[in-house]
Design a protein around this motif. Structure first.
Motif, PDB file in Angstrom:
ATOM      1  N   GLU A  96      36.485 -83.526-105.218  1.00  0.00           N
ATOM      2  CA  GLU A  96      35.595 -82.484-105.710  1.00  0.00           C
ATOM      3  C   GLU A  96      34.136 -82.849-105.471  1.00  0.00           C
ATOM      4  O   GLU A  96      33.316 -81.990-105.134  1.00  0.00           O
ATOM      5  CB  GLU A  96      35.836 -82.235-107.199  1.00  0.00           C
ATOM      6  N   GLU A 133      33.339 -81.962-101.957  1.00  0.00           N
ATOM      7  CA  GLU A 133      33.160 -80.521-101.755  1.00  0.00           C
ATOM      8  C   GLU A 133      31.804 -80.053-102.283  1.00  0.00           C
ATOM      9  O   GLU A 133      31.112 -79.256-101.634  1.00  0.00           O
ATOM     10  CB  GLU A 133      34.289 -79.759-102.461  1.00  0.00           C
ATOM     11  N   ASP A 141      28.844 -78.466 -99.996  1.00  0.00           N
ATOM     12  CA  ASP A 141      28.299 -77.143-100.287  1.00  0.00           C
ATOM     13  C   ASP A 141      26.779 -77.195-100.421  1.00  0.00           C
ATOM     14  O   ASP A 141      26.065 -76.324 -99.902  1.00  0.00           O
ATOM     15  CB  ASP A 141      28.906 -76.590-101.577  1.00  0.00           C
ATOM     16  N   ARG A 181      38.596 -72.212-115.547  1.00  0.00           N
ATOM     17  CA  ARG A 181      39.027 -71.542-114.327  1.00  0.00           C
ATOM     18  C   ARG A 181      38.846 -70.040-114.439  1.00  0.00           C
ATOM     19  O   ARG A 181      39.311 -69.409-115.372  1.00  0.00           O
ATOM     20  CB  ARG A 181      40.492 -71.856-114.034  1.00  0.00           C
ATOM     21  N   ARG A 237      28.092 -68.231-104.215  1.00  0.00           N
ATOM     22  CA  ARG A 237      28.926 -69.379-103.884  1.00  0.00           C
ATOM     23  C   ARG A 237      28.595 -70.582-104.760  1.00  0.00           C
ATOM     24  O   ARG A 237      29.489 -71.308-105.201  1.00  0.00           O
ATOM     25  CB  ARG A 237      28.764 -69.729-102.407  1.00  0.00           C
ATOM     26  N   ALA A 261      31.177 -72.001-107.473  1.00  0.00           N
ATOM     27  CA  ALA A 261      31.729 -73.354-107.386  1.00  0.00           C
ATOM     28  C   ALA A 261      31.794 -74.001-108.762  1.00  0.00           C
ATOM     29  O   ALA A 261      32.739 -74.736-109.076  1.00  0.00           O
ATOM     30  CB  ALA A 261      30.881 -74.201-106.438  1.00  0.00           C
ATOM     31  N   ARG A 293      34.880 -72.945-110.485  1.00  0.00           N
ATOM     32  CA  ARG A 293      36.109 -73.251-109.728  1.00  0.00           C
ATOM     33  C   ARG A 293      36.584 -72.065-108.906  1.00  0.00           C
ATOM     34  O   ARG A 293      37.781 -71.896-108.687  1.00  0.00           O
ATOM     35  CB  ARG A 293      37.226 -73.720-110.670  1.00  0.00           C
ATOM     36  N   ASN A 340      36.688 -70.154-105.214  1.00  0.00           N
ATOM     37  CA  ASN A 340      36.437 -70.495-103.820  1.00  0.00           C
ATOM     38  C   ASN A 340      35.300 -69.629-103.285  1.00  0.00           C
ATOM     39  O   ASN A 340      34.922 -68.618-103.892  1.00  0.00           O
ATOM     40  CB  ASN A 340      37.706 -70.372-102.963  1.00  0.00           C
ATOM     41  N   ARG A 341      34.747 -70.020-102.148  1.00  0.00           N
ATOM     42  CA  ARG A 341      33.533 -69.388-101.648  1.00  0.00           C
ATOM     43  C   ARG A 341      33.741 -67.902-101.363  1.00  0.00           C
ATOM     44  O   ARG A 341      32.897 -67.068-101.700  1.00  0.00           O
ATOM     45  CB  ARG A 341      33.066 -70.126-100.379  1.00  0.00           C
ATOM     46  N   LYS A 342      34.867 -67.564-100.752  1.00  0.00           N
ATOM     47  CA  LYS A 342      35.124 -66.168-100.397  1.00  0.00           C
ATOM     48  C   LYS A 342      35.277 -65.318-101.640  1.00  0.00           C
ATOM     49  O   LYS A 342      34.746 -64.202-101.726  1.00  0.00           O
ATOM     50  CB  LYS A 342      36.378 -66.093 -99.531  1.00  0.00           C
ATOM     51  N   GLU A 343      35.998 -65.843-102.635  1.00  0.00           N
ATOM     52  CA  GLU A 343      36.200 -65.099-103.879  1.00  0.00           C
ATOM     53  C   GLU A 343      34.876 -64.879-104.601  1.00  0.00           C
ATOM     54  O   GLU A 343      34.603 -63.795-105.118  1.00  0.00           O
ATOM     55  CB  GLU A 343      37.160 -65.860-104.795  1.00  0.00           C
TER      56      GLU A 343
END
Length: 274
Positions: free
Chosen positions: A22, A25, A29, A64, A160, A164, A167, A169-172
């Motif tokens: 994590e 990531e 980012d 989440r 984004r 993050a 939790r 994801n970038r597209k969501e």
């Protein structure tokens, strides 16, 4: 310079208890967002140690987005008991009380200097009350009165980054953010950074970010500053969508003609010196 900053960020995240995958990531980012903006990451985010601490706190507090706990319509999402705030000899708030439940909207009104923004900061956990108690749900969103956005990031980059922390994801995150923006009558343009947006549009970005993680309590400090009439109507429509969805909303307002639509009105009086 960017590689050195990124390595420091990664190490500080590990030291703060973030798992290695994590931490990697989050570091990737941050570096990608800075590269897209064409600036050094230290200029955008500040010292790596400071930013790592902020990220670590956010990650630990986040829940989440995909599986929020079910909302009880009668649950208390914010309870204020005798909340008082004093700065040296000047008292700003005196014994403020409020119970706000899921699915309710409360408006905070009062003259300039009556402590409205101070109260919102206390509710958000950014300022500590001098006395009294504040109980609130863990999942909150906050849109401050003054700009809380990063001037060199685009709206999608904000989605984004904030996503993050939740939790997502970038597209969501971009998909959810764009959908929420559309409900305020705004369709973010690509490659336009926040500093190039109008004041009203930056406030719309603040509002969207406050809702991005589907919070149970949404705190709004006059977020409609700079809105035109249509945007103002869209904003209140959104507030009542939140209420219908089971969220509790606390909004600072000076528009008295809207108060007949809310569940509670909390009027603050200037306290002054004591």
């Amino acid at each position: 310079m960017a590689d050195d900053w990124g390595m420091l960020l990664f190490r500080h995240l590990i030291d703060a208890g973030i798992e290695e995958a994590e931490a990697g990531e989050l570091t990737d980012d941050a570096l990608a967002e800075a590269a897209a903006a064409g600036v050094e990451p230290g200029s955008m985010y500040g010292p790596a140690l400071t930013y790592a601490g902020a990220l670590a706190r956010t990650v630990r507090q986040a829940t989440r987005h995909a599986a929020p706990p079910p909302r009880r319509r009668d649950a208390i999402v914010l309870r204020l008991r005798n909340v008082t705030k004093r700065y040296r000899r000047r008292q700003v708030l005196r014994e403020v009380n409020l119970d706000l439940r899921a699915g309710e909207v409360a408006a905070v009104i009062g003259a300039n200097g009556s402590g409205k923004s101070t109260l919102l900061n206390i509710c958000a956990g950014l300022t500590r009350a001098s006395s009294g108690t504040v109980q609130r749900t863990e999942r909150i969103g906050y849109a401050p009165q003054h700009e809380g956005v990063a001037p060199l990031l685009t709206p999608a980059e904000h989605f984004r980054l904030f996503g993050a922390a939740c939790r997502m994801n970038r597209k969501e995150a971009v998909s959810v953010g764009s959908h929420l923006a559309a409900q305020l009558g705004w369709r973010p343009r690509r490659n336009v950074v926040a500093s190039h947006l109008s004041g009203g549009t930056r406030q719309k970005l603040n509002v969207v970010l406050s809702e991005l993680n589907g919070p149970d309590l949404i705190l709004l400090d006059e977020p409609y500053q700079g809105f035109d009439q249509d945007s103002y109507v869209d904003f209140w429509d959104q507030v009542f969508r939140w209420r219908n969805g089971g969220a509790g909303v606390l909004v600072v307002s000076h528009m008295l003609h809207d108060l007949d639509r809310v569940d509670h009105v909390l009027e603050l009086q200037p306290v002054g010196e004591s």
